[in-house]
Design a protein around this motif. Structure first.
Motif, PDB file in Angstrom:
ATOM      1  N   VAL A  53       0.829  -1.212   0.000  1.00 35.44           N
ATOM      2  CA  VAL A  53       0.000   0.000   0.000  1.00 35.44           C
ATOM      3  C   VAL A  53       0.862   1.259   0.000  1.00 35.44           C
ATOM      4  CG1 VAL A  53      -1.725   1.303   1.301  1.00 35.44           C
ATOM      5  CG2 VAL A  53      -1.971  -1.163   1.034  1.00 35.44           C
ATOM      6  N   ILE A  54       1.917   1.263   0.810  1.00 34.13           N
ATOM      7  CA  ILE A  54       2.788   2.442   0.857  1.00 34.13           C
ATOM      8  C   ILE A  54       3.441   2.694  -0.501  1.00 34.13           C
ATOM      9  CG2 ILE A  54       4.962   3.358   1.793  1.00 34.13           C
ATOM     10  CD1 ILE A  54       4.243   2.063   4.471  1.00 34.13           C
ATOM     11  N   GLU A  55       3.889   1.616  -1.152  1.00 38.93           N
ATOM     12  CA  GLU A  55       4.523   1.767  -2.467  1.00 38.93           C
ATOM     13  C   GLU A  55       3.580   2.406  -3.466  1.00 38.93           C
ATOM     14  OE1 GLU A  55       7.744  -1.899  -2.953  1.00 38.93           O
ATOM     15  OE2 GLU A  55       5.676  -2.175  -3.588  1.00 38.93           O
ATOM     16  N   LYS A  56       2.316   1.969  -3.400  1.00 41.42           N
ATOM     17  CA  LYS A  56       1.348   2.442  -4.390  1.00 41.42           C
ATOM     18  C   LYS A  56       0.866   3.847  -4.062  1.00 41.42           C
ATOM     19  CE  LYS A  56      -0.650   1.439  -8.158  1.00 41.42           C
ATOM     20  NZ  LYS A  56       0.119   0.822  -9.266  1.00 41.42           N
ATOM     21  N   GLU A  57       0.562   4.022  -2.797  1.00 44.45           N
ATOM     22  CA  GLU A  57      -0.040   5.292  -2.393  1.00 44.45           C
ATOM     23  C   GLU A  57       1.065   6.236  -1.918  1.00 44.45           C
ATOM     24  OE1 GLU A  57      -3.195   5.779  -2.879  1.00 44.45           O
ATOM     25  OE2 GLU A  57      -3.851   3.734  -3.249  1.00 44.45           O
TER      26      GLU A  57
END
Lengths: 286, 286
Positions: B195-199
């Protein structure tokens, strides 16, 4: 105010509880495909009367809180039935298809596409709780397509319920929500499956599992009837998140196999910043 | 009773709090590689005095609550130092290697290999809480190798703290715990990472994530310094659980790609029985 709630489970029932408190003069009419749920909602006092679509023309507000597959087929019929001054909003966890099926509906201006990010892993009218939405985010899509006066009625309610409003287009909503909500559910369901398959003796899980396991598999208690159509409607985005998640797990496994424990440390350390992010997420008050 | 606690973080500090309450006459001596933690533990009143291994010979009880890599190197030295009547127990999340390194130690009979299944995602002395262990399971390995009288002293304390005791061999412990604890942490860390990578825009995560996401990534706040050596020591079992988890995720993805939504429903429905299993897990009281 005359309010019709279609789907009197956790989400619809929690709206009913807040409405009773915030709009004390309101009459709340309930509709549900499940007659047992409808009886329960009546006996719990969530709704004042059982109802059907014949009550739609005189409703001031219609709240639709049903699984997203039913939403796609029912929303056009509901809009067919409502009056000129009725505001209709939904609470579906997907938004693109729902906005698409009514894009040319003559009463499109009566509909506000909403996704209140709130809930628990429980379902049904007994699961409804007061203040479920307090401090939560409500994502509203294509707001410009809704009549201004009707927007206002709905937004005033959301504001009184304590919700934060964020505007987004429906494709962006579905893409982001796949990461922060839909993927979490799959990771949790598959974690539960992996452990159940291995630990045939459920007593062993019971005895050895701690609150950490409980937390990560909590969402595996969620309703399959609700979640199956969400995954169906958001399939493309969900598959993308799953690909990335599986890839990250594979890389972690590879680091283990290569005895690269500095790499393992760094993976975890850089993800620790989730702490700061999570500090901003309002939790369900129960 | 003279108690030496080695490692005065969440686990050791919570033992200290219960000891203060249940064994009011006790003197608690603290040892920690991190001098700031040691000062904090003293100022919080978790320990009565700062100490070092020179206090071991006269200790009635030694509690070791340090990362499992340090445990493997320190445990033999600690046993070297203790008196004939000192009971030493640990709280490590792995048990095989720890039991192995002391199997031929002349003071093996002074050591009780323990894993209290309790904790939170926080660490350090400030994270210590009273009653952390109440209602939790304590897994004890190779109990037959510990002197009976010393077993008794430790078990009486665990009982007074409200813990349930389960006996298990160390290999079985490491295998089962990989499923119900170690895999949960990896699934959570990698979910957070995905999630962190994407967002990249953290504000979006903050706004869209609900309590479901918070629950599934809670463990991604855990300490990398604690977890890296656990994964190292339990590598073989952890890789096996990861393989099975990834396989289950791949199968779920395949069902999505094949539009087999009955299959998707069934996957979730059969995992729903986790509800009944989880009802038996005692949660951390905070």
């Amino acid at each position: 105010m005359k309010v019709v709630i279609i789907g009197v489970g956790l989400i619809g029932g929690s709206f009913a509880k807040d409405l009773k408190k915030l709009r004390p003069g309101s009459q709340i009419y309930g509709i549900d495909a499940n007659s047992t749920h409808l009886e329960t909602a009546l006996s719990l006092g969530l709704i004042d009367e059982k109802s059907d679509y014949s009550d739609l023309p005189n409703a001031d507000m219609v709240i639709i809180a049903i699984p997203v597959d039913a939403l796609v087929t029912e929303l056009p019929k509901i809009l067919d039935g409502v009056g000129e001054e009725t505001v209709v909003f939904d609470a579906g966890s997907t938004k693109s298809l729902i906005c698409k099926v009514v894009e040319n509906h003559p009463k499109r201006r009566n509909f506000l596409a909403c996704h209140p990010i709130a809930g628990t892993e429980y379902s049904g009218p007994e699961a409804a709780i007061e203040n479920l939405y307090d401090g939560k985010t409500n994502i509203i899509c294509e707001v410009e397509k809704t009549a201004f006066k009707l927007q206002e009625t709905a937004l005033k309610l959301f504001q009184d319920m304590g919700m934060r409003i964020r505007y987004m287009n429906s494709d962006a909503h579905d893409k982001h929500i796949a990461y922060v909500s839909h993927l979490s559910h799959i990771s949790s369901f598959m974690l539960g499956k992996t452990v159940i398959e291995k630990e045939k003796n459920e007593r062993d899980i019971f005895d050895m599992a701690g609150s950490g396991f409980e937390s990560t598999v909590r969402l595996a208690k969620s309703s399959p009837a609700m979640w199956t159509p969400i995954f169906e409607q958001n399939k493309e985005n969900v598959v993308e998140t799953l690909d990335e998640y599986i890839q990250n797990l594979e890389e972690f496994k590879q680091l283990l196999l290569e005895d690269d424990f500095d790499g393992i440390y760094n993976e975890m350390n850089s993800t620790n910043k989730i702490k700061q992010i999570l500090n901003g997420i309002p939790l369900t008050k129960k």
